[in-house]
Write a protein that holds these residues in place. Sequence first.
Motif, PDB file in Angstrom:
ATOM      1  N   LEU A 136       0.837  -1.195   0.000  1.00  0.00           N
ATOM      2  CA  LEU A 136       0.000   0.000   0.000  1.00  0.00           C
ATOM      3  C   LEU A 136       0.874   1.248   0.000  1.00  0.00           C
ATOM      4  O   LEU A 136       1.595   1.518   0.956  1.00  0.00           O
ATOM      5  N   VAL A 137       0.810   2.021  -1.092  1.00  0.00           N
ATOM      6  CA  VAL A 137       1.542   3.283  -1.180  1.00  0.00           C
ATOM      7  C   VAL A 137       0.712   4.424  -0.614  1.00  0.00           C
ATOM      8  O   VAL A 137       1.201   5.279   0.126  1.00  0.00           O
ATOM      9  N   GLY A 138      -0.565   4.452  -0.959  1.00  0.00           N
ATOM     10  CA  GLY A 138      -1.432   5.521  -0.475  1.00  0.00           C
ATOM     11  C   GLY A 138      -2.837   5.355  -0.997  1.00  0.00           C
ATOM     12  O   GLY A 138      -3.193   4.310  -1.555  1.00  0.00           O
ATOM     13  N   SER A 165       4.708   2.661   5.061  1.00  0.00           N
ATOM     14  CA  SER A 165       3.360   2.231   4.684  1.00  0.00           C
ATOM     15  C   SER A 165       3.400   0.888   3.960  1.00  0.00           C
ATOM     16  O   SER A 165       2.618  -0.026   4.270  1.00  0.00           O
ATOM     17  N   MET A 166       4.315   0.757   3.011  1.00  0.00           N
ATOM     18  CA  MET A 166       4.418  -0.499   2.273  1.00  0.00           C
ATOM     19  C   MET A 166       4.859  -1.632   3.187  1.00  0.00           C
ATOM     20  O   MET A 166       4.342  -2.754   3.104  1.00  0.00           O
ATOM     21  N   ALA A 167       5.797  -1.345   4.078  1.00  0.00           N
ATOM     22  CA  ALA A 167       6.264  -2.367   5.015  1.00  0.00           C
ATOM     23  C   ALA A 167       5.115  -2.874   5.886  1.00  0.00           C
ATOM     24  O   ALA A 167       4.948  -4.087   6.096  1.00  0.00           O
ATOM     25  N   VAL A 184      -1.499  10.378  -5.115  1.00  0.00           N
ATOM     26  CA  VAL A 184      -1.923   9.640  -3.922  1.00  0.00           C
ATOM     27  C   VAL A 184      -1.517  10.397  -2.663  1.00  0.00           C
ATOM     28  O   VAL A 184      -0.559  11.178  -2.655  1.00  0.00           O
ATOM     29  N   GLN A 185      -2.273  10.145  -1.605  1.00  0.00           N
ATOM     30  CA  GLN A 185      -1.917  10.617  -0.284  1.00  0.00           C
ATOM     31  C   GLN A 185      -1.383   9.416   0.502  1.00  0.00           C
ATOM     32  O   GLN A 185      -2.081   8.421   0.682  1.00  0.00           O
ATOM     33  N   VAL A 186      -0.153   9.525   0.957  1.00  0.00           N
ATOM     34  CA  VAL A 186       0.493   8.440   1.698  1.00  0.00           C
ATOM     35  C   VAL A 186       0.041   8.502   3.151  1.00  0.00           C
ATOM     36  O   VAL A 186      -0.074   9.581   3.732  1.00  0.00           O
TER      37      VAL A 186
END
Length: 266
Positions: A64-66, A102-104, A261-263
């Motif tokens: 998930l990036v944002g 976020s990705m982690a 995108v919003q992170v």
Amino acid sequence: PRSTLFPYTTLFRSDIARAAAERDAGVPRAQRPFRVDVLPGRITFEQAWPLRDPALARVPLFGLVGVGGDELTGIGPDMSQGLAAFVIAGPMRSGRSTVLVSMARSFLASGAQLVLITPRPSPLRALAGEPGVVAAVESAELSSADFTAAVDRFTGPGVVLMDDAEMMKNCECGDELTELMNFGADRQRALVLAGNSSDVCSGFGTWQTDAKKARRGCLLAPQDFTDGDLIGTRVPRDLLGQPIQPGRGLLHLGDGQLITVQVPLD
């Protein structure tokens, strides 16, 4: 009189909307009515995570990036598809590490394991003690043997996340990183790297130039046309040179579409 009927009219509309939402809950997103949501100025991971496509719920290498899109959706790459690399690039204090975190968190939430590489202090280091993190390297001096030993700790799907990657450009384990990217999709392995857009993936013939071949990534506050080369796309002129807005990124998933995108910011 209208003033008397108004509360009941509002109530009836609310009941109809609720009933319609319950009735059509299983309708695929692509078949729902078109709408345009407002991109939030701030969102947490806990708020963003449920917004992903339900079809990705069982994909351990979804990162998930944002959130973004006309209908606000949790967006990011499925690292089990294509070249197993994803590049995050931007200037200092633009939010590169925030995207990594976020990705982690999304990889861990989906059951994947992680190796964290942070040659400089990074927010990513705060995840070192989380269940599922099998190794955490805090040095730019990473030998081939040590890298292989760390990755061999994966017992299932696994991702290597690297912050300040420009410091690792000439590391000894470059060949192993290239192999990870080239064959990772078949082995449920992937690499996500973040660095300064002016330095990361630059030069010729390094493992980082191979990472650009994935043609996907996230740009934060792009300043130059060449920044788009890092993620395999062109950046429109009106999006270049804007003030740094931490957490606001441009996502490219390899399909030619650049999505704002919003992170998640926690």
